[in-house]
Each structure stands twice: as structure tokens, then as C-alpha cells.
Design a protein around this motif. Structure first.
Motif, PDB file in Angstrom:
ATOM      1  N   GLY A 469     -10.245   5.473  -2.492  1.00 40.47           N
ATOM      2  CA  GLY A 469     -11.327   6.366  -2.131  1.00 40.47           C
ATOM      3  C   GLY A 469     -12.583   5.672  -1.670  1.00 40.47           C
ATOM      4  N   ALA A 470     -12.693   4.364  -1.868  1.00 39.03           N
ATOM      5  CA  ALA A 470     -13.901   3.631  -1.472  1.00 39.03           C
ATOM      6  C   ALA A 470     -13.662   2.749  -0.252  1.00 39.03           C
ATOM      7  N   GLU A 471     -12.564   2.958   0.447  1.00 39.46           N
ATOM      8  CA  GLU A 471     -12.227   2.105   1.580  1.00 39.46           C
ATOM      9  C   GLU A 471     -13.199   2.324   2.739  1.00 39.46           C
ATOM     10  N   PRO A 472     -13.822   1.272   3.241  1.00 38.27           N
ATOM     11  CA  PRO A 472     -14.699   1.418   4.406  1.00 38.27           C
ATOM     12  C   PRO A 472     -13.891   1.546   5.688  1.00 38.27           C
ATOM     13  N   ILE A 473     -14.536   2.023   6.721  1.00 37.34           N
ATOM     14  CA  ILE A 473     -13.908   2.096   8.036  1.00 37.34           C
ATOM     15  C   ILE A 473     -14.062   0.753   8.726  1.00 37.34           C
ATOM     16  N   ALA A 474     -13.003   0.295   9.355  1.00 37.52           N
ATOM     17  CA  ALA A 474     -13.046  -0.954  10.117  1.00 37.52           C
ATOM     18  C   ALA A 474     -13.117  -0.632  11.599  1.00 37.52           C
ATOM     19  N   ASP A 475     -14.024  -1.283  12.296  1.00 39.86           N
ATOM     20  CA  ASP A 475     -14.126  -1.081  13.740  1.00 39.86           C
ATOM     21  C   ASP A 475     -12.800  -1.464  14.398  1.00 39.86           C
ATOM     22  N   GLY A 476     -12.180  -0.517  15.047  1.00 33.53           N
ATOM     23  CA  GLY A 476     -10.888  -0.773  15.671  1.00 33.53           C
ATOM     24  C   GLY A 476      -9.713  -0.592  14.742  1.00 33.53           C
ATOM     25  N   GLY A 477      -9.965  -0.332  13.461  1.00 34.38           N
ATOM     26  CA  GLY A 477      -8.879  -0.136  12.508  1.00 34.38           C
ATOM     27  C   GLY A 477      -8.444  -1.440  11.862  1.00 34.38           C
ATOM     28  N   TYR A 478      -7.834  -1.322  10.693  1.00 38.35           N
ATOM     29  CA  TYR A 478      -7.352  -2.507   9.978  1.00 38.35           C
ATOM     30  C   TYR A 478      -6.076  -3.028  10.628  1.00 38.35           C
ATOM     31  N   ARG A 479      -5.973  -4.359  10.691  1.00 36.44           N
ATOM     32  CA  ARG A 479      -4.779  -4.978  11.282  1.00 36.44           C
ATOM     33  C   ARG A 479      -3.575  -4.911  10.351  1.00 36.44           C
ATOM     34  N   ALA A 480      -3.843  -4.689   9.076  1.00 35.86           N
ATOM     35  CA  ALA A 480      -2.772  -4.488   8.088  1.00 35.86           C
ATOM     36  C   ALA A 480      -3.390  -3.818   6.870  1.00 35.86           C
ATOM     37  N   VAL A 481      -2.573  -3.062   6.154  1.00 41.31           N
ATOM     38  CA  VAL A 481      -3.003  -2.397   4.927  1.00 41.31           C
ATOM     39  C   VAL A 481      -1.978  -2.701   3.845  1.00 41.31           C
ATOM     40  N   VAL A 482      -2.465  -3.167   2.698  1.00 40.87           N
ATOM     41  CA  VAL A 482      -1.590  -3.455   1.554  1.00 40.87           C
ATOM     42  C   VAL A 482      -2.028  -2.562   0.404  1.00 40.87           C
ATOM     43  N   LEU A 483      -1.115  -1.751  -0.085  1.00 45.26           N
ATOM     44  CA  LEU A 483      -1.394  -0.804  -1.165  1.00 45.26           C
ATOM     45  C   LEU A 483      -0.811  -1.348  -2.457  1.00 45.26           C
ATOM     46  N   LEU A 484      -1.684  -1.873  -3.308  1.00 44.13           N
ATOM     47  CA  LEU A 484      -1.249  -2.461  -4.576  1.00 44.13           C
ATOM     48  C   LEU A 484      -1.376  -1.448  -5.714  1.00 44.13           C
ATOM     49  N   ASP A 485      -0.843  -1.833  -6.866  1.00 46.22           N
ATOM     50  CA  ASP A 485      -0.987  -1.079  -8.124  1.00 46.22           C
ATOM     51  C   ASP A 485      -0.371   0.304  -8.064  1.00 46.22           C
ATOM     52  N   GLY A 486       0.576   0.526  -7.154  1.00 46.12           N
ATOM     53  CA  GLY A 486       1.232   1.828  -7.084  1.00 46.12           C
ATOM     54  C   GLY A 486       1.914   2.227  -8.378  1.00 46.12           C
ATOM     55  N   PRO A 487       2.703   1.348  -9.003  1.00 47.75           N
ATOM     56  CA  PRO A 487       3.341   1.723 -10.272  1.00 47.75           C
ATOM     57  C   PRO A 487       2.334   2.096 -11.349  1.00 47.75           C
ATOM     58  N   ARG A 488       1.210   1.366 -11.419  1.00 43.94           N
ATOM     59  CA  ARG A 488       0.188   1.685 -12.417  1.00 43.94           C
ATOM     60  C   ARG A 488      -0.418   3.064 -12.142  1.00 43.94           C
ATOM     61  N   MET A 489      -0.689   3.360 -10.872  1.00 42.35           N
ATOM     62  CA  MET A 489      -1.243   4.667 -10.531  1.00 42.35           C
ATOM     63  C   MET A 489      -0.301   5.796 -10.919  1.00 42.35           C
ATOM     64  N   LEU A 490       0.992   5.599 -10.691  1.00 38.53           N
ATOM     65  CA  LEU A 490       1.957   6.650 -10.970  1.00 38.53           C
ATOM     66  C   LEU A 490       2.204   6.856 -12.458  1.00 38.53           C
ATOM     67  N   GLN A 491       1.736   5.955 -13.302  1.00 41.85           N
ATOM     68  CA  GLN A 491       1.941   6.083 -14.742  1.00 41.85           C
ATOM     69  C   GLN A 491       0.878   6.940 -15.418  1.00 41.85           C
ATOM     70  N   ALA A 492      -0.114   7.393 -14.676  1.00 36.50           N
ATOM     71  CA  ALA A 492      -1.178   8.194 -15.278  1.00 36.50           C
ATOM     72  C   ALA A 492      -0.599   9.489 -15.839  1.00 36.50           C
ATOM     73  N   PRO A 493      -1.021   9.903 -17.050  1.00 38.09           N
ATOM     74  CA  PRO A 493      -0.500  11.133 -17.665  1.00 38.09           C
ATOM     75  C   PRO A 493      -1.119  12.373 -17.030  1.00 38.09           C
ATOM     76  N   ASP A 494      -0.686  12.678 -15.834  1.00 35.09           N
ATOM     77  CA  ASP A 494      -1.295  13.749 -15.052  1.00 35.09           C
ATOM     78  C   ASP A 494      -0.191  14.498 -14.328  1.00 35.09           C
ATOM     79  N   LEU A 495      -0.233  15.821 -14.407  1.00 38.37           N
ATOM     80  CA  LEU A 495       0.781  16.630 -13.733  1.00 38.37           C
ATOM     81  C   LEU A 495       0.807  16.350 -12.244  1.00 38.37           C
TER      82      LEU A 495
END
Length: 652
Positions: A469-495
Motif C-alpha cells: 500500500g505504500a509503493e511509490p509510482i516509478a516514472d516509466g514503471g518498474y522494470r521488475a516487481v518482487v512480491l515477498l512475504d506472501g506466505p506470511r500475509m496469507l497466514q493472517a487470521p482473517d476471513l
């Protein structure tokens, strides 16, 4: 007017007391002159022996001049800040949420600013977009199949925003700006609602290219009180405008031709104050009342919106030529690697190659250095000895600090094994930046989180480590995006955890340059497949189908009833005549608190058709509890009963 008749004003009191949530009749003395509807007044409150603020909802005459009535004490201002359409909307929203209309109005009507009011002339020019700007707006709208018809015919639609950057402006912002520009050209106002100030600034930038600045009305908590009141007065005028703001902007008193909400799954669109109405629900009610066009736009689809698409209430609108980001999932071999390796080789190599050409985005789940610590010997979570909160580290070798009370724990001892040493158990944005700085020598590393806000980065080699949610905009777009901590995010006790993760990942992926790789690390479930195929709507429908047998929201509505044992019992007893299913009520169960008397909570599940009856019954229970708490003249005790409808993630 016959001599035995008199003028009366029906006044809505500005009071949080539930028993005062109705219209009261007051006599209008002749010396007040003409009192228009919607103005602020001060009236006596007989039961408390004091005066209170209120709004004149209606002015009438009555023949029964002998009926004892208190008189309006004074007219605070002659500006009609409560037009009939706003009162009707507030009343409808409050009734649906079992709340008070005055609580809704408190969110939208600012405090009076005398100097601003005196300078207000109510004659703003009717400013329309230029022919060139309108043509550009038409081109943007034409990208979406059927959207023009929705706008012209006051339809309702769920719109999948194109995940693309054009000249540093995101596709969703161009979409909303173009839709509002078309409405402005037709002489109609628009309301554009976004979750936070970052989205607000991006949308304002998109509007600059299409409409005159005088036509845009900003509604933002960052504004000063005079600026906010000045903007509110502008929305009372007849000249069309475009209201842009956060969640409470949905109540702006314009005659709206369009109401649009961006990213309705963002929790910031949920009102934290009574009656806790989400901007999405308020927009739906407004559309029913006023018949405006209604758009829900996003890179993902919430289950709430998908339910309405399935019912045929919303039209599914997508781009004629869809833009599909290049998403790369972890291989089975990478999924089997030790969890200590946060970034697998494929993602690392892609980031290294891309960082030689331009900025690379690395999304992480948490800010800080190491938000959580564990015992170095037994791996038990390190907890604060004072409050039991989690201990974290602000930098390598720092004294552990409690995340709850902020106390340092220099002499920490593990209660399980008596060890005095801790180890880092998680990586926040700062620790990730520190590690990547070592792995990418010579490449600039930028941290973007709540403590280090960054709005935009240049089109130069850099590693941008940002929290979700805090990702800034890059002029021309990012040349690559790496999404880390996915397993940790999915473990949240939330419906809604999978729904939320997919939204975070999709919004980050939309910042990539065309054809840039987007690596989702360590996740291979349904949410990962939805991201890879860019079919978030299908994921929302699957989630919706899985919740239906369990009667979980949004397939059903859920109310939270909390208070003393007796108060909750009386509230639930009032629902027995509504013929709800046998399993409609869950609980009551105790609430962990030190309050006396002890508090309990219960959940009530009900279908949408029963919503009005359930809300009425629960509101009646709240009022009865408030009235029964009165002690002597003018003194009351705080009600022990609270009700909150439409709980998104119910749990007991």
C-alpha cells in the motif's frame, strides 16, 4: 395565517443520544423572521435544561396553537447546510446501520467558519471541460466496453481498471477522471471516492489534464477547517463540480450524476465511527435514492461487489483489449527451498538484471527492521514482561522494544528456557533494505513505508523496498516487481485474507512497466493463480461460493451486539418475533475486559431481505437501553449496549 395557527420547525438535534434521533417540533417566534429549511439553529432541550444545536428539516404551520412547545432560541446561520437530499440520505444510511442520522451528518457537515461563510457568494462559474479535453475523456472511456452506456444511462457497473501507467498517471485515475469529465460536460456533478491521500493526489493529477481546476472540490482530512468548510459550501451550489475525497466524500450534498469508488476493498473506506458504514454501502444507498451512475473500480474484485454482479445488480465492465501483467510464480523446486531464503534465484536474477536499467519494486509485509523476535535457544516468541506484547528490534544489535507499550527490554529473560538472547524472527522493510543493499552493491536502495513516505521515484537504477500500500509510482514503471512475504500475509487470521493479499499484489503489479516480470514468491494457491491469470473476478466468485454454505459475509449480513449480559439478552429477545433461522444467533460469549458489569458479545446473521426488520429491532433495543439508564432529571448513565451491523470479518 389564521390567528390561532403558528409556525413550527421540525428539528433534528445534533446529539449522540439514540433516544434523540428523531424530529422534534419547536415553535418559531415571529422575531426570527423567515427561517428556511436546512439551517443551523439552537433549541432548548427541556429534559436537560440546556440548549443544543440542531438542523431545521421542515417548516410548517399548525392550528393547535395551544399545544405546549418550546421555541427555537436562535438561528445560528442562514446558510442551508442540510438540504433535503442530504437529510434523506443520512436517514436512510442510519436506518440501515441501526444508527443515528446526526452521526452520519457529523461526518459530512463541517463546523461553521464565520469568515468563510461571510465571504461565500454562492455564484461559482459553471466551468466545463474544453472540447479537446472532452475528446480525450471520450477516448479513455471508449477503452472500456459498455462504460459509456453506463454513464449516459445512469447505470451501475463493476469496472476492471487497466493496470497501466501513461505519463506517470495510473489507468484507474485516468478512468475516473475521464468519467467525471464527461459528466461535467453534460452539466452534472460527480463524486469520486478513494481510500487515502496518496490515491487522492494521483486522482487530482489525472483531473488536471481534463477539467479546469475551478471545477474540482477537494474533500480531505488534511485540509484546514476553513478550507474544508469552503469546499463544503461549494457543494451546496447549483453549478456542477467534481468532488474528490476520502470515505466521507460519498455524502457530499451535490446533485450527483456519478458516484465512483476506487479500490472498495481497502479497509480505509470503512468508517471507524458510529454508525460504521462502509463507503461502498453508502454509495449503493445513494444510487438507489438519486438514480445516479455508480462505478466500483479496481484491479481486483471484492466479494461484496462480485455478489452484486452475480445478482445482476452491477454490470461487469472490462477493457476491450485487456492488459495482462507478466506474473511469474515460484517453481515447485523453489517452493521446497528453506524458508530462510526469502528471494529465490529466479527472482534475484530478474531483480539484478532489471536494476541495471531502472527501478525495481520489492514489496514486503511489515515496516521497521525486525517487527518480531524469538528466543535464540528455544525459538519461543519474545514477549514484553510488562504487558505481554511482542518484542521487536529497530536495527541490528538494538535493545528489544515492545510493540505495544514501547518499553525497552534490555534485561529480557525467556520464561521457557531462561535464555537471555534473542534472534530476529522476521524482516521488515528496513531489514530487507539492509540485506538487499549488501546483495546489490552500488545500487541505490529506497525504503517506502509509513515512517518513510515516498510518492515517486525517478527512472533510474534503484531498489525500492515498500510495504503493501505504500509503493511509490516509478516514472516509466518498474522494470521488475518482487512480491515477498506472501506466505506470511496469507497466514493472517482473517476471513478475507486471500482477498486482501490479491488486492495488495495486484495493485503493486499494476505499477510495473509493460512486459516487466512480476515475481510472486512462495505462494502457489488459488490467489496466486488468480494473479498469474489476472482473473481476480473469478477468485472473488469462488470465495463467494465457498462462504455461502457457512452463512458468512457478504452472502449474509452480520450484526455485532455487545454489552452487559442483561442488555444483550434483551436485545436478542427482541429478535425472536422476526422468525430468523435457528442458527442465526451465535453467542453470547464473554468479552475480555476489566469492565464492571462484565460484557458479552453475540453475532446475529440474517439475509438481506430481513435487514430492515433486524436493524429496526436492534435500534429499538439500543434506544430502550439508553432510556432505561436515566437517573433523575437531566442525568443519564452511559448505555451498556452497542450494535454494529455489517461486520466484514465476524469472529467470537
Amino acid at each position: 395565517m389564521p390567528p390561532e395557527s403558528r409556525r413550527i420547525a421540525r428539528v433534528l438535534l445534533d446529539s449522540p443520544l439514540p433516544q434523540l434521533d428523531r424530529l422534534f417540533d419547536y415553535a418559531l417566534p415571529a422575531e426570527l423572521g423567515d427561517v428556511p429549511r436546512g439551517v443551523r439553529v439552537r433549541v432548548p432541550l427541556r429534559t436537560a435544561g440546556r440548549v443544543i444545536d440542531g438542523y431545521v428539516v421542515d417548516v410548517d404551520t399548525e392550528d393547535d396553537a395551544e399545544r405546549p412547545l418550546s421555541e427555537v432560541e436562535t438561528v445560528v446561520s442562514t446558510v442551508p447546510v442540510l438540504p433535503e437530499r442530504l437529510h434523506t440520505l443520512a436517514r436512510r444510511v442510519a436506518d440501515r446501520a441501526a444508527g443515528s442520522a446526526s452521526d452520519v451528518l457529523r461526518l459530512v457537515i463541517p463546523k461553521r467558519q464565520v469568515r468563510v461563510e461571510k465571504a461565500w457568494t454562492a455564484d461559482s462559474p459553471d466551468v466545463r471541460p474544453t472540447a479537446e479535453a472532452l475528446a480525450q475523456a471520450e477516448q479513455i472511456v471508449a477503452v472500456y466496453d459498455g462504460l459509456a452506456g453506463v454513464l449516459d444511462e445512469a447505470g451501475r457497473a463493476a469496472v476492471e481498471a487497466v493496470p497501466r501507467l501513461d505519463d506517470g498517471v495510473q489507468g484507474w485515475a485516468r478512468l475516473l477522471a475521464a468519467s467525471a469529465a464527461r459528466m461535467l460536460a453534460a452539466g452534472k456533478s460527480s463524486i469520486l471516492v478513494v481510500p487515502d491521500h496518496r490515491d487522492l493526489d494521483r486522482l487530482l493529477a489525472a483531473l488536471e489534464a481534463l477539467v479546469p481546476a475551478e471545477a474540482v472540490v477537494r474533500h480531505d482530512s488534511r485540509q484546514t477547517n476553513p478550507d474544508r468548510y469552503r469546499a463544503f459550501l461549494r457543494t451546496l451550489e447549483d453549478a456542477p463540480c467534481i468532488v474528490v475525497g476520502n470515505r466521507s466524500a460519498v455524502y457530499a450534498p451535490v446533485v450527483a450524476g456519478l458516484v465512483a469508488i476506487w479500490d472498495d476493498g481497502d479497509p480505509l473506506l470503512g468508517e471507524p465511527l458510529s454508525p460504521y458504514v462502509n463507503a461502498r454501502d453508502a454509495a449503493l444507498l445513494r444510487q438507489e435514492l438519486e438514480g445516479s451512475a455508480l462505478l466500483f473500480t479496481g484491479h481486483t474484485r471484492t466479494t461484496d461487489v462480485e455478489r452484486l454482479v452475480v445478482l445482476g445488480w452491477l454490470q461487469d465492465v472490462r477493457a476491450e483489449r485487456r492488459v495482462l501483467p507478466r506474473v511469474v510464480l515460484s517453481t515447485p523446486q523453489e517452493m521446497e527451498q528453506p524458508t530462510a531464503q526469502r528471494m529465490p534465484s529466479s527472482a534475484f536474477l530478474a531483480a539484478r538484471d532489471a536494476a541495471a536499467e531502472g527501478p525495481v519494486l520489492v514489496q514486503v509485509s511489515r515496516p521497521g527492521f525486525s517487527p518480531s523476535l524469538v528466543c535464540a535457544q528455544c525459538r519461543a516468541p519474545a514477549r514484553c514482561a510488562h504487558c505481554g506484547g511482542p518484542l521487536g528490534a529497530r536495527h541490528r544489535g538494538a535493545v528489544p522494544v515492545c510493540g505495544w507499550c514501547g518499553r525497552g527490554a534490555s534485561a529480557w529473560v525467556c520464561p521457557a528456557c531462561a535464555s537471555t538472547k534473542v534472534r530476529l524472527a522476521s524482516s521488515g522493510s528496513e531489514r530487507t533494505a539492509d540485506e538487499l543493499g549488501r546483495a546489490f552493491p552500488g545500487v541505490r536502495v529506497i525504503v517506502a513505508d509509513s515512517a518513510h513516505p515516498v510518492e515517486r521515484v525517478a527512472d533510474k537504477p534503484a531498489l525500492v523496498v515498500a510495504t503493501r500500500g505504500a509503493e511509490p509510482i516509478a516514472d516509466g514503471g518498474y522494470r521488475a516487481v518482487v512480491l515477498l512475504d506472501g506466505p506470511r500475509m496469507l497466514q493472517a487470521p482473517d476471513l478475507r485474507v486471500a482477498e486482501s493479499c490479491l488486492r495488495w499484489w495486484s495493485n503493486a503489479a499494476a505499477l510495473a512497466a509493460p512486459g516487466a516480470p512480476i515475481h510472486l514468491v512462495g505462494v502457489n494457491g488459488a490467489a496466486a493463480k488468480a494473479l498469474a491469470t489476472w482473473n481476480q473476478a473469478a477468485h472473488a466468485r469462488t470465495e463467494l461460493e465457498s462462504r455461502a454454505p457457512l452463512h458468512m459475509p457478504p452472502t449474509t449480513r452480520v450484526a455485532l451486539v455487545q454489552g452487559s449480559v442483561a442488555a444483550v439478552g434483551r436485545a436478542l429477545a427482541g429478535l425472536t418475533e422476526l422468525a430468523l433461522p435457528a442458527d442465526a444467533v451465535l453467542g453470547p460469549v464473554p468479552v475480555e475486559s476489566d469492565e464492571v458489569p462484565p460484557r458479552v458479545r453475540a453475532l446475529v446473521r440474517f439475509d438481506y431481505g430481513s435487514g430492515a426488520r433486524v436493524a429496526t429491532a436492534l435500534r429499538a433495543a439500543v434506544v430502550a437501553e439508553a432510556v432505561s439508564g436515566r437517573r433523575g432529571r437531566g442525568r443519564t448513565t452511559k448505555s451498556t449496549l452497542s450494535v454494529r451491523l455489517d461486520i466484514l470479518d465476524p469472529e467470537l
